[in-house]
Design a protein around this motif. Structure first.
Motif, PDB file in Angstrom:
ATOM      1  N   GLY A 175       8.131  -2.562 -29.423  1.00  0.00           N
ATOM      2  CA  GLY A 175       7.117  -2.246 -30.429  1.00  0.00           C
ATOM      3  C   GLY A 175       6.525  -0.868 -30.287  1.00  0.00           C
ATOM      4  N   ASN A 176       7.121  -0.049 -29.417  1.00  0.00           N
ATOM      5  CA  ASN A 176       6.658   1.329 -29.215  1.00  0.00           C
ATOM      6  C   ASN A 176       5.197   1.398 -28.798  1.00  0.00           C
ATOM      7  N   TRP A 177       4.769   0.449 -27.956  1.00  0.00           N
ATOM      8  CA  TRP A 177       3.426   0.541 -27.418  1.00  0.00           C
ATOM      9  C   TRP A 177       3.327   1.766 -26.519  1.00  0.00           C
ATOM     10  N   GLU A 178       2.133   2.262 -26.376  1.00  0.00           N
ATOM     11  CA  GLU A 178       1.921   3.455 -25.561  1.00  0.00           C
ATOM     12  C   GLU A 178       1.839   3.059 -24.084  1.00  0.00           C
ATOM     13  N   PHE A 179       2.961   3.170 -23.391  1.00  0.00           N
ATOM     14  CA  PHE A 179       3.016   2.886 -21.963  1.00  0.00           C
ATOM     15  C   PHE A 179       3.112   4.205 -21.202  1.00  0.00           C
ATOM     16  N   PRO A 180       2.121   4.574 -20.378  1.00  0.00           N
ATOM     17  CA  PRO A 180       2.364   5.707 -19.483  1.00  0.00           C
ATOM     18  C   PRO A 180       3.477   5.335 -18.508  1.00  0.00           C
ATOM     19  N   LEU A 181       4.201   6.327 -18.033  1.00  0.00           N
ATOM     20  CA  LEU A 181       5.348   6.040 -17.168  1.00  0.00           C
ATOM     21  C   LEU A 181       4.966   5.212 -15.956  1.00  0.00           C
ATOM     22  N   ILE A 182       3.879   5.584 -15.309  1.00  0.00           N
ATOM     23  CA  ILE A 182       3.499   4.849 -14.111  1.00  0.00           C
ATOM     24  C   ILE A 182       3.028   3.435 -14.463  1.00  0.00           C
ATOM     25  N   GLY A 183       2.436   3.265 -15.667  1.00  0.00           N
ATOM     26  CA  GLY A 183       2.045   1.931 -16.101  1.00  0.00           C
ATOM     27  C   GLY A 183       3.251   1.042 -16.345  1.00  0.00           C
ATOM     28  N   GLN A 184       4.265   1.575 -17.024  1.00  0.00           N
ATOM     29  CA  GLN A 184       5.492   0.820 -17.247  1.00  0.00           C
ATOM     30  C   GLN A 184       6.165   0.484 -15.927  1.00  0.00           C
ATOM     31  N   PHE A 185       6.215   1.458 -15.029  1.00  0.00           N
ATOM     32  CA  PHE A 185       6.817   1.229 -13.711  1.00  0.00           C
ATOM     33  C   PHE A 185       6.063   0.131 -12.960  1.00  0.00           C
ATOM     34  N   GLY A 186       4.733   0.147 -13.060  1.00  0.00           N
ATOM     35  CA  GLY A 186       3.949  -0.888 -12.405  1.00  0.00           C
ATOM     36  C   GLY A 186       4.258  -2.277 -12.939  1.00  0.00           C
ATOM     37  N   PHE A 187       4.390  -2.411 -14.263  1.00  0.00           N
ATOM     38  CA  PHE A 187       4.752  -3.701 -14.855  1.00  0.00           C
ATOM     39  C   PHE A 187       6.130  -4.151 -14.361  1.00  0.00           C
ATOM     40  N   ALA A 212       0.833  -1.203   0.000  1.00  0.00           N
ATOM     41  CA  ALA A 212       0.000   0.000   0.000  1.00  0.00           C
ATOM     42  C   ALA A 212       0.871   1.256   0.000  1.00  0.00           C
ATOM     43  N   THR A 213       1.958   1.233   0.774  1.00  0.00           N
ATOM     44  CA  THR A 213       2.888   2.365   0.809  1.00  0.00           C
ATOM     45  C   THR A 213       3.469   2.630  -0.573  1.00  0.00           C
ATOM     46  N   THR A 214       3.890   1.563  -1.248  1.00  0.00           N
ATOM     47  CA  THR A 214       4.491   1.714  -2.583  1.00  0.00           C
ATOM     48  C   THR A 214       3.493   2.269  -3.585  1.00  0.00           C
ATOM     49  N   ALA A 215       2.262   1.730  -3.574  1.00  0.00           N
ATOM     50  CA  ALA A 215       1.241   2.203  -4.519  1.00  0.00           C
ATOM     51  C   ALA A 215       0.926   3.682  -4.275  1.00  0.00           C
ATOM     52  N   GLY A 216       0.763   4.061  -3.007  1.00  0.00           N
ATOM     53  CA  GLY A 216       0.474   5.457  -2.689  1.00  0.00           C
ATOM     54  C   GLY A 216       1.613   6.378  -3.075  1.00  0.00           C
ATOM     55  N   ALA A 217       2.845   5.964  -2.774  1.00  0.00           N
ATOM     56  CA  ALA A 217       4.005   6.789  -3.117  1.00  0.00           C
ATOM     57  C   ALA A 217       4.161   6.928  -4.621  1.00  0.00           C
ATOM     58  N   ALA A 218       3.881   5.862  -5.375  1.00  0.00           N
ATOM     59  CA  ALA A 218       3.989   5.924  -6.838  1.00  0.00           C
ATOM     60  C   ALA A 218       2.977   6.910  -7.419  1.00  0.00           C
ATOM     61  N   LEU A 219       1.760   6.887  -6.917  1.00  0.00           N
ATOM     62  CA  LEU A 219       0.737   7.808  -7.412  1.00  0.00           C
ATOM     63  C   LEU A 219       1.114   9.258  -7.092  1.00  0.00           C
ATOM     64  N   LEU A 220       1.579   9.487  -5.864  1.00  0.00           N
ATOM     65  CA  LEU A 220       1.985  10.846  -5.491  1.00  0.00           C
ATOM     66  C   LEU A 220       3.175  11.318  -6.318  1.00  0.00           C
ATOM     67  N   ALA A 221       4.154  10.433  -6.525  1.00  0.00           N
ATOM     68  CA  ALA A 221       5.327  10.803  -7.312  1.00  0.00           C
ATOM     69  C   ALA A 221       4.943  11.127  -8.754  1.00  0.00           C
ATOM     70  N   ASP A 222       4.023  10.341  -9.303  1.00  0.00           N
ATOM     71  CA  ASP A 222       3.602  10.586 -10.679  1.00  0.00           C
ATOM     72  C   ASP A 222       2.878  11.921 -10.795  1.00  0.00           C
ATOM     73  N   LEU A 223       2.029  12.232  -9.846  1.00  0.00           N
ATOM     74  CA  LEU A 223       1.299  13.495  -9.858  1.00  0.00           C
ATOM     75  C   LEU A 223       2.224  14.691  -9.678  1.00  0.00           C
ATOM     76  N   ALA A 224       3.267  14.515  -8.831  1.00  0.00           N
ATOM     77  CA  ALA A 224       4.182  15.613  -8.523  1.00  0.00           C
ATOM     78  C   ALA A 224       5.335  15.712  -9.513  1.00  0.00           C
ATOM     79  N   GLY A 225       5.452  14.750 -10.425  1.00  0.00           N
ATOM     80  CA  GLY A 225       6.552  14.765 -11.382  1.00  0.00           C
ATOM     81  C   GLY A 225       7.879  14.350 -10.786  1.00  0.00           C
ATOM     82  N   VAL A 226       7.842  13.651  -9.664  1.00  0.00           N
ATOM     83  CA  VAL A 226       9.065  13.164  -9.013  1.00  0.00           C
ATOM     84  C   VAL A 226       9.490  11.867  -9.703  1.00  0.00           C
TER      85      VAL A 226
END
Length: 408
Positions: free
Chosen positions: A262-274, A198-212
Motif C-alpha cells: 500500500g506504499n505506506w511510509e516506512f523509514p528504512l530502519i523502521g521496515q528493517f525493525g519490523f 542490545a548489540t543489534t539495536a545499537g549496530a542498526a542505529l549506527l548503520a542507519d546514521l552512517a548510511g551503511v
C-alpha cells in the motif's frame, strides 16, 4: 563418565552407517529450512522482475505482482542473513566452542561454492567472449583476486557476481561474532539474548546514521534470535506460547506486506525493525515447539532451504542466461503475459537445478569435511548398541572397547 568418540573412528563410522544423518545430529529444524526456502524465493522474484524492467501497462496483475516483489525482496535477503546468524549462534552456544574450527568451517562453507561459481564465470568468459564479465583493459588475475577479498568499493572492478559483496557481512560475522560473544560464553541464554539484542539495536542505529546497508546488521539479529529462541524454549511448557509467537510473527508479516503493497511510509530502519521482529518471533516459535519429523510432502522444500546459499549465489546469473535463451530476439523484453509466466517457471526451475548441483558437488562435501561436530558423546544405550554391533558372530568374551568402557 561419558566417552567422547571422534566420528572418524570405527564406532563413529558404524554410527554413520546406521544413518543418524548429519542434519539431525546438528539439531537442524526443518521449519527453519522452510523459512530459508521462502526467503530465497522472495529474493529470486526481486532479481527476476528487476532484470525484466518495466512491464506494459496493460499487464495490470503482473505489474502489481512485480511492484510488490521489488518491495519485499529486501526481506528475503535479510531473512537469509538472519538465518545465517542463527546457525552461527548455535555453534557459539556449544559447550566446547572452538574459535579456529568454527571460523575454518564457516569460511570454507562460504568460499568453496563462491570459488566454484567464480571459476565457472571465468571459464564462460573465455569460451564465450560475448558473455564475459571482465571489462576491457582489466587484468583478469587481479580482478579474480579482488573478488575474493570481498571489500566493496576498494577496487575499481565490478563484481563478477552481483550478489557477491553481501558475502562481506557473512565473512565478517564468521570472524567477529565469536570474538564479540566471548564475554557471554559462560552466561545464561537470557543474558546472551539481551546482550545480542542490545548489540543489534545499537549496530542498526549506527548503520542507519552512517548510511551503511542494514543487511550487515541482519546477521547480528540472527545471533540474537537464536539466544532468544533458546531462552523461550527453556520456559515453554506445551504449545500455547509457540502458537502465540507464531500468530504474532504472522500478524507482523502480514502487516509489513500490506504496508509495502500500500506504499505506506516506512523509514528504512523502521521496515528493517519490523522484519527482524517478525523473524525473532518466528524462530522463537519454531525452537519452542516440539520437534517432529519432516512431512514427506515438505522434503523438497527442505532440500531447497538447505541449498539456499548455493541458490543465492547462482539464481541471478542463471536467470540472465535463461531469459536470453528463451527469448533471444527480445532480450529481457517479453511480448505476452504467457511468456512471462513461462519465463518465471523456467528460470526458477533452472536456478533450483543449478543450485542443487552446486550444493551436492561442492557445498555439502565441504560442510561435511570441516563440520564442527567431529566429536559427539554417545548415550549409554548407544554405547551398548555399538559395542554389541562390533562383536564378531559367536564371540562371547568382551571386546577391548567394552573392557575400556567398563573400567571407566
Amino acid at each position: 563418565m561419558a566417552i567422547t568418540l571422534p566420528t572418524q573412528s570405527l564406532i563413529g563410522i558404524r554410527d554413520d552407517v546406521q544413518r543418524k544423518d548429519v542434519a539431525s545430529r546438528l539439531g537442524r529444524r526443518y521449519e527453519i529450512d522452510l523459512v530459508k526456502a521462502g526467503a530465497a524465493v522472495l529474493l529470486f522474484l526481486f532479481h527476476f522482475f528487476g532484470l525484466l524492467g518495466e512491464l506494459p501497462e496493460t499487464w495490470v496483475e503482473w505489474g502489481a505482482f512485480r511492484a510488490f516483489s521489488l518491495k519485499i525482496g529486501d526481506f528475503g535477503l535479510h531473512a537469509l542473513l538472519f538465518l545465517g546468524g542463527f546457525g552461527l549462534a548455535r555453534s557459539l552456544a556449544a559447550p566446547k566452542f572452538e574459535f579456529v574450527r568454527s571460523v575454518q568451517y564457516r569460511l570454507s562453507a562460504l568460499y568453496a561454492p563462491y570459488a566454484a561459481v567464480i571459476a565457472l564465470a571465468t571459464a564462460l568468459s573465455i569460451v564465450f567472449p560475448a558473455l564475459s564479465k571482465f571489462e576491457e583493459g582489466e587484468n583478469p588475475v587481479f580482478t579474480i583476486f579482488h573478488q575474493f577479498l570481498l571489500v566493496p568499493g576498494l577496487f575499481p572492478e565490478s563484481p563478477l557476481l552481483s550478489v557477491a559483496y553481501v558475502l562481506t557481512a557473512m565473512v565478517a560475522a564468521a570472524v567477529l561474532c565469536p570474538l564479540w560473544h566471548w564475554p557471554m560464553r559462560d552466561a545464561g541464554v537470557w543474558k546472551g539474548a539481551g546482550y545480542w539484542l542490545a548489540t543489534t539495536a545499537g549496530a542498526a542505529l549506527l548503520a542507519d546514521l552512517a548510511g551503511v546497508p542494514l543487511y550487515y546488521v541482519a546477521v547480528l539479529a540472527g545471533v540474537a534470535g537464536y539466544f532468544l529462541a533458546k531462552a523461550v524454549e527453556a520456559k515453554t511448557v506445551g504449545l500455547v506460547l509457540p502458537l502465540v509467537l507464531f500468530a504474532a510473527a504472522l500478524g507482523l508479516g502480514v502487516y509489513l506486506a500490506l504496508g509495502l503493497n500500500g506504499n505506506w511510509e516506512f523509514p528504512l530502519i523502521g521496515q528493517f525493525g519490523f522484519e527482524m521482529l517478525t523473524l525473532l518471533l518466528l524462530t522463537a516459535a519454531v525452537v519452542a515447539s516440539p520437534e517432529t519429523a519432516t512431512p514427506d510432502l515438505l522434503h523438497p522444500l527442505q532440500f531447497f532451504g538447505m541449498s539456499s546459499y548455493s541458490f543465492y549465489l547462482l539464481h541471478g546469473s542463471v536467470t540472465k542466461v535463461m531469459l536470453l535463451v528463451l527469448f533471444p530476439g527480445f532480450g529481457y523484453q517479453l511480448s505476452a503475459p504467457t511468456d512471462l509466466a513461462i519465463a518465471l517457471v523456467v528460470c526458477l526451475g533452472a536456478a533450483l537445478v543449478a543450485s542443487q548441483i552446486l550444493y551436492r558437488a561442492v557445498e555439502a562435501p565441504v560442510r561435511l569435511r570441516f563440520a564442527e561436530d567431529r566429536e559427539r558423546v554417545l548415550s549409554e544405550e548407544e554405547k551398548r548398541l555399538v559395542i554389541a554391533s562390533l562383536q564378531p558372530p559367536g564371540q562371547v568374551r568382551y571386546s577391548r572397547e567394552e573392557s575400556e568402557y567398563r573400567r571407566r
